[in-house]
Scaffold this motif. Structure first.
Motif, PDB file in Angstrom:
ATOM      1  N   ARG A 279       0.870  -1.148  -0.053  1.00 32.45           N
ATOM      2  CA  ARG A 279      -0.035   0.111   0.054  1.00 32.45           C
ATOM      3  C   ARG A 279       0.929   1.182   0.043  1.00 32.45           C
ATOM      4  O   ARG A 279       0.590   2.099  -0.807  1.00 32.45           O
ATOM      5  CB  ARG A 279      -1.106  -0.055   1.233  1.00 32.45           C
ATOM      6  CG  ARG A 279      -1.963   1.025   1.212  1.00 32.45           C
ATOM      7  CD  ARG A 279      -2.916   1.062   2.333  1.00 32.45           C
ATOM      8  NE  ARG A 279      -3.414  -0.415   2.658  1.00 32.45           N
ATOM      9  CZ  ARG A 279      -3.505  -0.788   3.949  1.00 32.45           C
ATOM     10  NH1 ARG A 279      -2.982  -0.244   4.912  1.00 32.45           N
ATOM     11  NH2 ARG A 279      -4.210  -1.805   4.181  1.00 32.45           N
TER      12      ARG A 279
ATOM     13  N   GLN B 230      -2.047   0.843  -5.480  1.00 29.38           N
ATOM     14  CA  GLN B 230      -2.653   1.929  -6.393  1.00 29.38           C
ATOM     15  C   GLN B 230      -2.302   1.415  -7.760  1.00 29.38           C
ATOM     16  O   GLN B 230      -3.236   1.526  -8.615  1.00 29.38           O
ATOM     17  CB  GLN B 230      -1.781   3.167  -6.129  1.00 29.38           C
ATOM     18  CG  GLN B 230      -2.770   4.359  -6.248  1.00 29.38           C
ATOM     19  CD  GLN B 230      -1.989   5.742  -5.988  1.00 29.38           C
ATOM     20  OE1 GLN B 230      -1.164   6.109  -6.960  1.00 29.38           O
ATOM     21  NE2 GLN B 230      -1.953   6.042  -4.650  1.00 29.38           N
TER      22      GLN B 230
ATOM     23  N   ARG C  37      -4.749  -1.170  -8.927  1.00 28.49           N
ATOM     24  CA  ARG C  37      -6.171  -0.824  -8.980  1.00 28.49           C
ATOM     25  C   ARG C  37      -6.427  -0.631 -10.496  1.00 28.49           C
ATOM     26  O   ARG C  37      -7.718  -0.294 -10.983  1.00 28.49           O
ATOM     27  CB  ARG C  37      -6.568   0.229  -8.120  1.00 28.49           C
ATOM     28  CG  ARG C  37      -8.020   0.270  -7.938  1.00 28.49           C
ATOM     29  CD  ARG C  37      -8.610   1.382  -7.105  1.00 28.49           C
ATOM     30  NE  ARG C  37      -9.794   1.452  -6.700  1.00 28.49           N
ATOM     31  CZ  ARG C  37     -10.579   2.151  -6.316  1.00 28.49           C
ATOM     32  NH1 ARG C  37      -9.940   3.277  -5.760  1.00 28.49           N
ATOM     33  NH2 ARG C  37     -11.655   2.150  -5.981  1.00 28.49           N
ATOM     34  N   THR C  38      -5.367  -0.128 -11.196  1.00 31.23           N
ATOM     35  CA  THR C  38      -5.452   0.141 -12.714  1.00 31.23           C
ATOM     36  C   THR C  38      -5.450  -1.348 -13.330  1.00 31.23           C
ATOM     37  O   THR C  38      -5.394  -1.086 -14.736  1.00 31.23           O
ATOM     38  CB  THR C  38      -4.590   1.067 -13.008  1.00 31.23           C
ATOM     39  OG1 THR C  38      -3.127   0.615 -12.911  1.00 31.23           O
ATOM     40  CG2 THR C  38      -4.401   2.228 -12.508  1.00 31.23           C
TER      41      THR C  38
ATOM     42  N   SER D  82      -9.695  -7.849  -8.478  1.00 30.90           N
ATOM     43  CA  SER D  82     -10.380  -7.440  -7.324  1.00 30.90           C
ATOM     44  C   SER D  82      -9.749  -7.438  -6.231  1.00 30.90           C
ATOM     45  O   SER D  82      -8.527  -8.192  -5.859  1.00 30.90           O
ATOM     46  CB  SER D  82     -11.604  -8.331  -7.286  1.00 30.90           C
ATOM     47  OG  SER D  82     -11.350  -9.656  -6.763  1.00 30.90           O
ATOM     48  N   SER D  83      -9.994  -6.576  -5.073  1.00 33.62           N
ATOM     49  CA  SER D  83      -9.632  -6.683  -3.713  1.00 33.62           C
ATOM     50  C   SER D  83      -9.565  -7.884  -3.172  1.00 33.62           C
ATOM     51  O   SER D  83      -8.651  -8.567  -2.291  1.00 33.62           O
ATOM     52  CB  SER D  83     -10.331  -5.677  -2.712  1.00 33.62           C
ATOM     53  OG  SER D  83     -11.695  -5.858  -2.883  1.00 33.62           O
TER      54      SER D  83
ATOM     55  N   TRP E 102      -7.080   0.656  -1.063  1.00 32.78           N
ATOM     56  CA  TRP E 102      -6.155   0.514  -2.140  1.00 32.78           C
ATOM     57  C   TRP E 102      -5.039   1.734  -2.097  1.00 32.78           C
ATOM     58  O   TRP E 102      -3.909   1.298  -2.324  1.00 32.78           O
ATOM     59  CB  TRP E 102      -6.851   1.049  -3.331  1.00 32.78           C
ATOM     60  CG  TRP E 102      -7.624  -0.073  -3.592  1.00 32.78           C
ATOM     61  CD1 TRP E 102      -8.993  -0.314  -3.568  1.00 32.78           C
ATOM     62  CD2 TRP E 102      -7.615  -1.322  -4.574  1.00 32.78           C
ATOM     63  NE1 TRP E 102      -9.574  -1.111  -4.333  1.00 32.78           N
ATOM     64  CE2 TRP E 102      -8.812  -1.865  -4.821  1.00 32.78           C
ATOM     65  CE3 TRP E 102      -6.596  -1.855  -5.127  1.00 32.78           C
ATOM     66  CZ2 TRP E 102      -9.049  -3.100  -5.497  1.00 32.78           C
ATOM     67  CZ3 TRP E 102      -6.576  -3.096  -5.849  1.00 32.78           C
ATOM     68  CH2 TRP E 102      -7.821  -3.592  -6.042  1.00 32.78           C
TER      69      TRP E 102
ATOM     70  N   LEU F  43      -8.930   5.929  -9.633  1.00 33.94           N
ATOM     71  CA  LEU F  43      -8.493   5.655  -8.102  1.00 33.94           C
ATOM     72  C   LEU F  43      -9.331   6.658  -7.013  1.00 33.94           C
ATOM     73  O   LEU F  43      -9.481   6.239  -6.026  1.00 33.94           O
ATOM     74  CB  LEU F  43      -7.128   5.805  -7.598  1.00 33.94           C
ATOM     75  CG  LEU F  43      -6.051   5.223  -8.441  1.00 33.94           C
ATOM     76  CD1 LEU F  43      -4.915   5.631  -8.535  1.00 33.94           C
ATOM     77  CD2 LEU F  43      -6.083   3.765  -8.376  1.00 33.94           C
TER      78      LEU F  43
ATOM     79  N   ARG G 215     -12.765   1.659 -13.833  1.00 34.95           N
ATOM     80  CA  ARG G 215     -11.553   0.741 -13.580  1.00 34.95           C
ATOM     81  C   ARG G 215     -11.469  -0.195 -15.011  1.00 34.95           C
ATOM     82  O   ARG G 215     -10.447  -0.208 -15.365  1.00 34.95           O
ATOM     83  CB  ARG G 215     -11.839  -0.493 -12.495  1.00 34.95           C
ATOM     84  CG  ARG G 215     -11.532   0.370 -11.249  1.00 34.95           C
ATOM     85  CD  ARG G 215     -11.300  -0.713 -10.032  1.00 34.95           C
ATOM     86  NE  ARG G 215     -10.220  -1.486 -10.302  1.00 34.95           N
ATOM     87  CZ  ARG G 215      -9.989  -2.657  -9.630  1.00 34.95           C
ATOM     88  NH1 ARG G 215     -11.048  -3.139  -8.564  1.00 34.95           N
ATOM     89  NH2 ARG G 215      -9.105  -3.231  -9.691  1.00 34.95           N
TER      90      ARG G 215
ATOM     91  N   SER H  45      -7.959   0.131 -17.053  1.00 31.70           N
ATOM     92  CA  SER H  45      -7.159  -0.861 -17.302  1.00 31.70           C
ATOM     93  C   SER H  45      -7.039  -1.183 -18.586  1.00 31.70           C
ATOM     94  O   SER H  45      -5.841  -1.908 -19.003  1.00 31.70           O
ATOM     95  CB  SER H  45      -7.859  -2.367 -16.372  1.00 31.70           C
ATOM     96  OG  SER H  45      -9.007  -2.564 -17.226  1.00 31.70           O
TER      97      SER H  45
END
Lengths: 404, 311
Positions: free
Chosen positions: A232, A238, A241-242, A246-247, A403, B54, B71, B75
């Motif tokens: 993190r 971060q 996340r692009t 998924s988390s 994130w 974000l 997202r 991506s």
């Protein structure tokens, strides 16, 4: 994700060393420290004083039978400092309740132990004691639970043996069908408890391996939270996340390798107990009658430990927070759960409170297998509680995932 | 088609009074090399995080290639290199690329060729199997960029990509960016290095207090006033002289500080013509005079002020 996490973990040698060396060191040091205690037990160094107010044939037979069990050093009416005391009251041989309530002595012992922090001297039981029953067993509060179990088991065995022998001789109860039925039922209960789940003397390793392995498994929070918080902090989450990820996948990917480590930790401790312990002069680790039950227990304990780590890693904002709060929480839970301080010496409310600690349920499950020779069915309720703990920790971890 | 279009973006961080972005507007053309400048706390990183999905704006919206930012869009279309070196130190350069490739649809096999090519481009082929923890700052920055370029994005978003980079690494990074831009890629580039932005970016936006102050090509940003004239006198400049001078030089920007005078103008000759008689009238002696070509830094300070931004 998994490959990366495994690689990262394997290459973080310092953390791995900590995770495996810590339990080994704890188990080694504490087992060696307890070695003498074990030796005393083997040579019957636990003293059991017997005061016989009945002085009947039956009471004498009972004492002789008890001596034959070789479970402890029996002193009749001496003035040595006692660790446990058995008082045979007058009417021992004549009371019909004796025939149907041999288990009453359990209740009486609890009554005595719950009478406050009385010392052995203060708890001296006389003929005029207010306690019911004809056989009263009192143990010093400091006497460990396992030794008390052992004495109680021996008392049960001797009592049953005497009753059966006596009744066979007199055949006094053969015509009374209700008494016969009650006795049969009581004997079945006692025999089931006495022989079905052997109350063996636990070896030092049987006590230390599960306790300190659990403790170390929960210390997985340190490398786990370090790993997640570093990702993190370095904006790796971060960046992730692009990506189409998924988390939950990130958390599961993080959880799995550390979960494997907790399993390895436990089984390494088992191997240590089996092979290294005896070399160092500690009696070999006995796994009980159902060693395979250790597998589901360890799977559940490992899951609880790693889920707890996930929760701490997500709740903490910095590594400093995680490394302060996490271990503190584990130590408190370990104390509450009987890892460091035996549950039985705690006051009632603490014994109840212990159940909020997942380490309590973990230790109970292992003790059930190691000491009480429990099977999977016996540990299932405890495992259910551990799974509930895991789910709660994991859900909190997911909900609090950040994130950045 | 615009590569990026931000309309009325407003955002406040939870629990903070200050507004990070205030009705921010910015448009980046497809294929542009867009620089974003601003002092600390101007809102550059907040804007970039919003462009990468974000953060969600409180108000306004942002589009990438005519699609609302989400997202999924990010991506597919965006390559993002954060300000921090977002790499796994215990993995090698190759393993880092492998990991990020695995997360993309198609997996490693689809990006295998690109991985080798990128390592070659950023000059890390020889150390591909060395752990990142053993890399210098410049090597890490180059790998950080390579990861962002791995899936051949249409828009490359770089947040301070040159921080702590030696000149050799900087050259290599610039070369990579030029190649990407040359192949039709759009770049959004934030930096504190004004000279660098001035040199490499086609269009520049200067942000402060969550707003775009000015945006356009370098020439558009600099405006017509390309001269900065500095004069110093033997005495304090009186307010009346300043007033007279301002009335005579309508199109110039004039600032005074005790005995010195700064005039920004596109007609340097007219200043001397007006100033010399005035100084004589107010009994001032001109000690120094210089005519400097204005830099982006001068313009930046003019727009954002000289006060420190430590907060």
């Amino acid at each position: 994700m998994l490959i990366k996490e495994f690689k990262l973990l394997i290459r973080d040698r310092q953390s791995l060393l900590l995770l495996f060396l810590m339990p080994v060191s704890l188990i080694l040091v504490i087992s060696l420290a307890l070695k003498d205690v074990h030796g005393k037990m083997v040579s019957n160094r636990v003293k059991l004083e017997i005061v016989d107010h009945d002085e009947s044939l039956l009471s004498k037979k009972f004492i002789e039978t008890l001596k034959k069990t070789n479970s402890c050093r029996i002193v009749e009416g001496g003035d040595e400092r006692k660790q446990a005391l058995v008082t045979i009251k007058k009417g021992f041989a004549n009371t019909s309740s004796l025939l149907i309530q041999p288990l009453a002595l359990d209740l009486e012992e609890d009554v005595m132990l719950n009478s406050g922090n009385a010392t052995m001297d203060e708890m001296e039981v006389s003929e005029n004691s207010e306690l019911d029953g004809v056989l009263v067993f009192v143990a010093e509060p400091s006497l460990e639970q396992v030794y008390r179990h052992l004495i109680r088991h021996s008392l049960n065995t001797a009592l049953i043996s005497c009753i059966v022998e006596n009744e066979l001789e007199t055949e006094a109860f053969s015509s009374d069908s209700s008494v016969q039925s009650d006795l049969t039922s009581s004997l079945e209960t006692v025999i089931k408890e006495g022989s079905g789940k052997r109350q063996a003397i636990p070896t030092p390793l049987q006590q230390t391996v599960p306790a300190w392995a659990i403790f170390s498994m929960f210390f997985i929070i340190i490398p786990l939270s370090n790993s997640l918080i570093t990702e993190r902090k370095n904006s790796l989450l971060q960046r992730l996340r692009t990506y189409p990820i998924s988390s939950v996948r990130i958390i599961l990917g993080k959880l799995m390798p550390y979960y494997c480590v907790t399993l390895m930790q436990f089984f390494l401790m088992i191997l240590f107990g089996f092979f290294i312990g005896p070399i160092l002069g500690v009696p070999k680790l006995e796994l009980g009658a159902h060693p395979l039950t250790l597998l589901p227990i360890t799977l559940c304990v490992g899951l609880t430990a790693t889920s707890f780590g996930i929760m701490i890693a997500n709740l903490a904002k910095t590594f400093e927070q995680a490394s302060a709060v996490g271990p503190f929480a584990v130590v408190i839970m370990a104390m509450m759960g009987g890892i460091m301080i035996p549950i039985f010496v705690m006051p009632d409310f603490m014994q109840t409170l212990a159940q909020v600690s997942p380490l309590y349920w973990s230790l109970e499950a292992y003790h059930c297998v190691f000491i009480s020779e429990g099977s999977l069915i016996d540990v299932l309720p405890g495992l259910g509680v551990l799974l509930i703990f895991s789910m709660i920790f994991f859900m909190i971890g997911i909900v609090s995932f950040r994130w950045e | 088609m615009k590569a990026l279009e931000a309309i009325g973006l407003t955002y406040s961080y939870p629990g903070q009074k200050d507004i990070a972005l205030k009705e921010l507007e910015l448009s980046v053309a497809q294929g542009a090399f867009q620089g974003i400048l601003g002092p600390n706390g101007a809102g550059k990183t907040t804007f970039i995080r919003m462009a990468c999905s974000l953060l969600q704006p409180n108000k306004g919206h942002i589009q990438l290639f005519d699609k609302d930012v989400c997202r999924n869009v990010v991506s597919q279309l965006v390559g993002y290199a954060p300000q921090e070196i977002a790499l796994y130190n215990h993995l090698s350069a190759w393993e880092n690329l492998q990991f990020f490739a695995r997360l993309r649809p198609g997996g490693i096999s689809q990006f295998q060729e690109n991985m080798s090519l990128l390592l070659e481009k950023v000059g890390l082929s020889d150390v591909a199997h060395k752990r990142v923890s053993a890399f210098s700052g410049g090597m890490k920055r180059r790998l950080n960029l390579a990861v962002a370029l791995l899936h051949s994005p249409r828009l490359l978003i770089l947040d301070e990509p040159m921080t702590g980079v030696d000149p050799q690494s900087r050259n290599r990074i610039l070369q990579c960016l030029k190649d990407f831009h040359g192949n039709g890629g759009t770049i959004l580039y934030t930096s504190h290095y004004l000279h660098e932005v001035e040199k490499i970016c086609e269009t520049i936006a200067i942000m402060d207090h969550g707003k775009t102050l000015v945006s356009g090509t370098l020439a558009e940003i600099m405006g017509k006033k390309k001269h900065q004239l500095n004069c110093s006198f033997d005495k304090r400049i009186e307010d009346n002289l300043l007033k007279d001078l301002k009335s005579r030089l309508n199109h110039a920007t004039i600032k005074s500080n005790e005995k010195s005078l700064t005039v920004i103008t596109d007609e340097p000759d007219s200043l001397l013509k007006e100033l010399l008689p005035l100084s004589h009238q107010y009994q001032l002696t001109l000690l120094n005079y210089s005519d400097n070509a204005r830099t982006l830094e001068d313009r930046f300070l003019e727009l954002t002020g000289h006060s420190l931004r430590d907060g």
